[in-house]
Scaffold this motif. Sequence first.
Motif, PDB file in Angstrom:
ATOM      1  N   THR A  45       0.772  -1.187  -0.201  1.00  0.00           N
ATOM      2  CA  THR A  45      -0.042  -0.009   0.175  1.00  0.00           C
ATOM      3  C   THR A  45       0.750   1.337  -0.116  1.00  0.00           C
ATOM      4  O   THR A  45       1.893   1.153   0.642  1.00  0.00           O
ATOM      5  N   ILE A  47       1.889   4.964   1.139  1.00  0.00           N
ATOM      6  CA  ILE A  47       1.453   5.593   2.326  1.00  0.00           C
ATOM      7  C   ILE A  47       2.445   6.944   2.069  1.00  0.00           C
ATOM      8  O   ILE A  47       3.286   6.825   1.449  1.00  0.00           O
ATOM      9  N   TYR A  49       4.838   8.510   5.230  1.00  0.00           N
ATOM     10  CA  TYR A  49       5.205   8.658   6.367  1.00  0.00           C
ATOM     11  C   TYR A  49       5.171  10.084   7.001  1.00  0.00           C
ATOM     12  O   TYR A  49       5.583  10.847   6.328  1.00  0.00           O
ATOM     13  N   GLU A 250      -2.463  11.541  -2.168  1.00  0.00           N
ATOM     14  CA  GLU A 250      -2.753  11.060  -0.774  1.00  0.00           C
ATOM     15  C   GLU A 250      -4.038  11.916  -0.448  1.00  0.00           C
ATOM     16  O   GLU A 250      -4.945  11.364   0.347  1.00  0.00           O
TER      17      GLU A 250
END
Length: 303
Positions: A45, A47, A49, A250
């Motif tokens: 997946t 992402i 951070y 995102e």
Amino acid sequence: MTDSIDSYRFELIDFLKSKYSFSGAIQSYIPCLDFYFSNQPSEFTSIMYEPSLCIILQGSKAVGFGDNLYNYNSEEYLLSSTYVPAKVQILEASQEKPYVSLRIRFKIEDIYEVLKNTNPEKLLFTKKSEKGLFFDEINERLYNPITRLVKLLDKPKEDINYLSPFIIKEILFILINDKSGYFLNKFAMEGTISNKIVKVINEIKDNFSDKLSIKELADLINISESSLYQNFKTITSMSPLQFQKKLRLEEAKQLLLGRNIEIAEVAYIVGYESPSQFSREFSRMFGTSPKAFILSNKIEQTA
């Protein structure tokens, strides 16, 4: 791993079992502390951070950063110095032994505040990383305040609000005086090239929907465009433009999850002039079209 560290781990797992259903992401009452649970392995997946300390209490995970792949489990911790794009995959998880992890988020200012009261000559330079992620073995000294922080969730809100900032500083103090000291120092201290890149990262993050100018960003931190590009890619594994695209997509994913909003409108909100380009790049990054993504999440919510 020592028996004392396992003791802390099992204590925290039992504590969390008494509070949560062990399903998905959970934001705790402590603003900087959240948890993630899974009863099965996952696919990779995409992402982003945040500046944070990540610890696996049970199970294991793969982290893809640039061309590198790192595996880590309950014997290590992951430290992110800034906003760093990555791909993650849960490797070990089951109904009997679910994947359990926690994350403690912090700000660069928090690190700097602790560093100001630390003798730079005492920083350990035994393990270096020029990238935005750092892995090292976890130890009992670090687990002690982490356990106290998590167990604040049993306390009244007044206790949480007053005590949690002190425990966060204690955790950062331990990290700074351990092998991650060099890593945290170079990202937090004014004037270092890593700190300058963090400022650019924050500038892009705060204005991700605006048109990107490499020249303006380089002028902002007083370095050449080529130096900005090279150091930015070392730290994040992406160019500034790729990083901005990652942030936009995102954010779009969160908008599509949380609001009843047209796909074209989401595209414009995050900075795309063309909804068709937005859909292509969303599909390329997440492996599904915006429309299919909305549909699949509606099915999951009603299942």
